[in-house]
Write a protein that holds these residues in place. Structure first.
Motif, mmCIF file in Angstrom:
data_model
loop_
_atom_site.group_PDB
_atom_site.id
_atom_site.type_symbol
_atom_site.label_atom_id
_atom_site.label_comp_id
_atom_site.label_asym_id
_atom_site.label_seq_id
_atom_site.Cartn_x
_atom_site.Cartn_y
_atom_site.Cartn_z
ATOM 1 N N SER A 109 35.485 2.746 -22.704
ATOM 2 C CA SER A 109 34.399 2.853 -22.008
ATOM 3 C C SER A 109 33.315 2.878 -22.906
ATOM 4 O O SER A 109 33.552 3.514 -23.783
ATOM 5 C CB SER A 109 34.393 3.942 -20.838
ATOM 6 O OG SER A 109 34.455 5.097 -21.712
ATOM 7 N N LEU A 110 32.065 2.497 -22.127
ATOM 8 C CA LEU A 110 30.931 2.911 -23.095
ATOM 9 C C LEU A 110 30.633 4.416 -23.343
ATOM 10 O O LEU A 110 30.414 4.786 -24.513
ATOM 11 C CB LEU A 110 29.534 2.356 -22.425
ATOM 12 C CG LEU A 110 28.522 2.281 -23.232
ATOM 13 C CD1 LEU A 110 28.178 1.858 -24.357
ATOM 14 C CD2 LEU A 110 26.981 1.878 -22.426
ATOM 15 N N SER A 111 30.847 5.305 -22.408
ATOM 16 C CA SER A 111 31.015 6.522 -22.868
ATOM 17 C C SER A 111 31.908 7.309 -23.833
ATOM 18 O O SER A 111 31.218 8.001 -24.808
ATOM 19 C CB SER A 111 31.433 7.651 -21.826
ATOM 20 O OG SER A 111 30.955 7.101 -20.493
ATOM 21 N N GLU A 112 33.012 6.606 -23.964
ATOM 22 C CA GLU A 112 33.937 6.892 -25.191
ATOM 23 C C GLU A 112 33.322 6.396 -26.548
ATOM 24 O O GLU A 112 33.459 6.936 -27.387
ATOM 25 C CB GLU A 112 35.305 6.199 -24.732
ATOM 26 C CG GLU A 112 36.200 6.978 -23.632
ATOM 27 C CD GLU A 112 37.371 6.147 -23.265
ATOM 28 O OE1 GLU A 112 38.334 6.817 -22.803
ATOM 29 O OE2 GLU A 112 37.468 4.944 -23.454
ATOM 30 N N VAL A 113 33.026 5.150 -26.354
ATOM 31 C CA VAL A 113 32.281 4.437 -27.758
ATOM 32 C C VAL A 113 31.133 5.398 -28.107
ATOM 33 O O VAL A 113 30.817 5.461 -29.184
ATOM 34 C CB VAL A 113 31.956 3.185 -27.454
ATOM 35 C CG1 VAL A 113 31.748 2.535 -28.645
ATOM 36 C CG2 VAL A 113 33.186 2.209 -26.982
ATOM 37 N N THR A 114 30.346 5.603 -27.186
ATOM 38 C CA THR A 114 29.190 6.399 -27.731
ATOM 39 C C THR A 114 29.526 8.063 -28.095
ATOM 40 O O THR A 114 28.993 8.217 -29.279
ATOM 41 C CB THR A 114 28.087 6.585 -26.154
ATOM 42 O OG1 THR A 114 27.822 5.276 -25.777
ATOM 43 C CG2 THR A 114 26.977 7.354 -26.560
ATOM 44 N N PRO A 129 25.847 7.755 -22.050
ATOM 45 C CA PRO A 129 25.091 6.597 -21.171
ATOM 46 C C PRO A 129 25.137 7.181 -19.720
ATOM 47 O O PRO A 129 25.890 7.975 -19.278
ATOM 48 C CB PRO A 129 26.131 5.320 -21.275
ATOM 49 C CG PRO A 129 27.288 5.916 -21.633
ATOM 50 C CD PRO A 129 27.381 7.162 -22.322
ATOM 51 N N MET A 130 24.057 6.604 -19.206
ATOM 52 C CA MET A 130 23.851 6.827 -17.790
ATOM 53 C C MET A 130 24.937 6.547 -16.819
ATOM 54 O O MET A 130 25.344 7.059 -16.050
ATOM 55 C CB MET A 130 22.498 6.566 -17.137
ATOM 56 C CG MET A 130 22.391 4.796 -17.202
ATOM 57 S SD MET A 130 20.631 4.317 -16.761
ATOM 58 C CE MET A 130 21.065 2.643 -16.247
ATOM 59 N N THR A 131 25.351 5.495 -17.135
ATOM 60 C CA THR A 131 26.682 4.692 -16.598
ATOM 61 C C THR A 131 27.617 3.758 -17.663
ATOM 62 O O THR A 131 26.900 3.286 -18.462
ATOM 63 C CB THR A 131 26.157 3.622 -15.625
ATOM 64 O OG1 THR A 131 27.196 3.098 -15.022
ATOM 65 C CG2 THR A 131 25.211 2.569 -16.183
ATOM 66 N N ALA A 173 25.611 0.970 -9.875
ATOM 67 C CA ALA A 173 26.222 1.480 -11.099
ATOM 68 C C ALA A 173 26.691 3.045 -10.543
ATOM 69 O O ALA A 173 26.532 3.577 -9.948
ATOM 70 C CB ALA A 173 25.574 1.652 -12.241
ATOM 71 N N ALA A 174 27.931 3.111 -10.967
ATOM 72 C CA ALA A 174 28.624 4.486 -11.186
ATOM 73 C C ALA A 174 28.212 5.452 -12.267
ATOM 74 O O ALA A 174 28.158 4.627 -13.455
ATOM 75 C CB ALA A 174 30.187 4.215 -11.163
ATOM 76 N N PRO A 175 27.763 6.622 -12.018
ATOM 77 C CA PRO A 175 27.202 7.283 -12.949
ATOM 78 C C PRO A 175 28.585 7.697 -13.860
ATOM 79 O O PRO A 175 29.569 7.664 -13.693
ATOM 80 C CB PRO A 175 26.925 8.655 -12.164
ATOM 81 C CG PRO A 175 27.511 8.535 -10.902
ATOM 82 C CD PRO A 175 27.658 7.159 -10.657
ATOM 83 N N ALA A 176 28.245 7.507 -15.324
ATOM 84 C CA ALA A 176 29.335 7.895 -16.272
ATOM 85 C C ALA A 176 29.713 9.143 -15.898
ATOM 86 O O ALA A 176 29.445 10.200 -15.379
ATOM 87 C CB ALA A 176 28.580 7.903 -17.672
ATOM 88 N N PRO A 177 31.234 9.422 -16.350
ATOM 89 C CA PRO A 177 32.080 10.736 -15.998
ATOM 90 C C PRO A 177 31.194 11.634 -16.667
ATOM 91 O O PRO A 177 30.704 11.751 -17.684
ATOM 92 C CB PRO A 177 33.092 10.310 -17.052
ATOM 93 C CG PRO A 177 33.401 8.814 -17.323
ATOM 94 C CD PRO A 177 31.885 8.405 -17.337
ATOM 95 N N GLY A 178 31.097 12.631 -15.744
ATOM 96 C CA GLY A 178 30.511 13.754 -16.122
ATOM 97 C C GLY A 178 29.019 13.950 -16.142
ATOM 98 O O GLY A 178 28.595 15.191 -16.111
ATOM 99 N N VAL A 179 28.482 12.944 -15.873
ATOM 100 C CA VAL A 179 26.945 12.977 -15.429
ATOM 101 C C VAL A 179 26.511 14.026 -14.666
ATOM 102 O O VAL A 179 25.555 14.811 -14.634
ATOM 103 C CB VAL A 179 26.443 11.514 -15.455
ATOM 104 C CG1 VAL A 179 24.846 11.818 -15.080
ATOM 105 C CG2 VAL A 179 26.585 10.866 -16.851
#
Ligand code: GDP
Ligand code: CA
Length: 309
Positions: A109-114, A129-131, A173-179
């Motif tokens: 996911s973008l969160s993981e990559v970030t 990321p926000m999502t 969009a769904a909020p990114a996990p934990g946001v």
């Protein structure tokens, strides 16, 4: 725990001050991805990259984006094939986009990559990321056209007159996990001095975010990106005017009144405090032009103290 809603350059400057005033491990930036786009088949996340490169001390100080000392031989070579090269991707910067794109294709996911990217650059705060969904901001211009944010901003140098900002993708969009959990338990939520319409607007538009912050607005403080009726850099002032907002810290306060209790405005705007207060947001006056990291650190301190009062 401190959460920061962040765009690109203005946010990154503020965060580089914040990490000098509090334990960085308590800070997480929730970053706008409405500017994300694909170039040459690569996923580019401009605001995430600006935040990471800045906090890593690697950003190009002249532009506020991209890597210091980078060259542009690859994009220039692409021009030979007739490829569009108006979005300037530096040679070293390309490594980020190559890596990110490969990881996303592998299913990360973008969160993981970030998270991986921030760790690789030694960034001491959390960056999310926000999502993880695609949430492109679309700019509607007065001649009836619509275009993705980077096309309007970079290709057309933010010249076409803005008719409106379309955040429909962020709204779905769904909020990114934990946001949402982060924003719910943060002792302080800082709305960084970023473009209210195209940097902070998309983050607030992600389902759940605005409602959650409204319920906790006593814990939310903003820093005005508008000083003396103008943006420090970029098109925020012209965009505010285009959507009928007052081009001042008063206009910014009005846009944020439902989600924040306090706003830090610049010293040059001290005469506007009554007008700001009339929006229902408590003004705090401080130097907000972040000429260097010392000013940014002082501003971060003032911003957090403003909430504690
Ligand atoms: P972008 O994605 O790089 O455009 O990033 P942002 O939205 O985070 O930053 C653009 C906004 O930051 C503009 O509206 C600027 O006015 C604001 N900004 C940049 N530097 C400063 C500063 O030193 N102080 C304040 N108060 N705002 C700033
Ligand atoms: Ca941006």
């Amino acid at each position: 725990v401190i959460a920061a809603l962040a765009g690109g350059v203005g946010a990154a400057r503020f965060l580089s001050g914040l990490v000098r005033t509090v334990d960085p491990s308590t800070v997480t930036a929730v970053v706008n991805t409405g500017d994300d786009d694909e170039f040459h088949g690569l996923h580019v996340s401009p605001d995430i990259d600006t935040v990471v490169y800045t906090l890593a001390g690697a950003v190009n100080p002249g532009t506020g984006w991209g890597l210091a000392g980078d060259s542009f031989r690859c994009v220039d070579a692409l021009a030979r094939y007739g490829d569009e090269t108006w979005f300037r991707l530096g040679d070293l910067d390309l490594a980020t986009h190559l890596h990110r794109t490969r990881r996303l294709r592998e299913g990360a996911s973008l969160s993981e990559v970030t998270t991986e990217m921030a760790r690789a650059w030694g960034v001491p705060i959390g960056v999310v990321p926000m999502t993880d969904d695609a949430a492109p901001t679309v700019i509607r211009v007065t001649d009836g056209r619509s275009m993705p944010m980077q096309e309007w901003f970079v290709r057309h140098r933010s010249e076409p007159e803005v008719a409106g900002v379309d955040l429909a993708a962020a709204q779905r969009a769904a909020p990114a996990p934990g946001v949402l959990d982060l924003l719910d338990r943060a002792d302080a939520v800082v709305i960084c001095p970023s473009n209210p319409l195209i940097s902070i607007g998309p983050v607030l538009a992600v389902p759940g975010v605005r409602k959650l912050l409204s319920a906790r607005r006593d814990r939310v403080v903003a820093v005005s990106p508008i000083i003396g009726g103008a943006a420090v850099k970029g098109p925020a002032d012209r965009m505010l005017a285009a959507v009928g907002s007052e081009v001042s810290c008063v206009g910014v306060a009005r846009l944020y009144a439902d989600v924040c209790s306090t706003i830090v405005v610049d010293e040059v705007d001290a005469d506007l405090v009554d007008a700001v207060a009339a929006t229902g947001v408590r003004p705090v006056v401080a130097p907000t032009l972040m000429r260097d990291v010392a000013v940014a650190a002082e501003l971060a301190l003032t911003t957090l103290a403003a909430l504690a009062r």
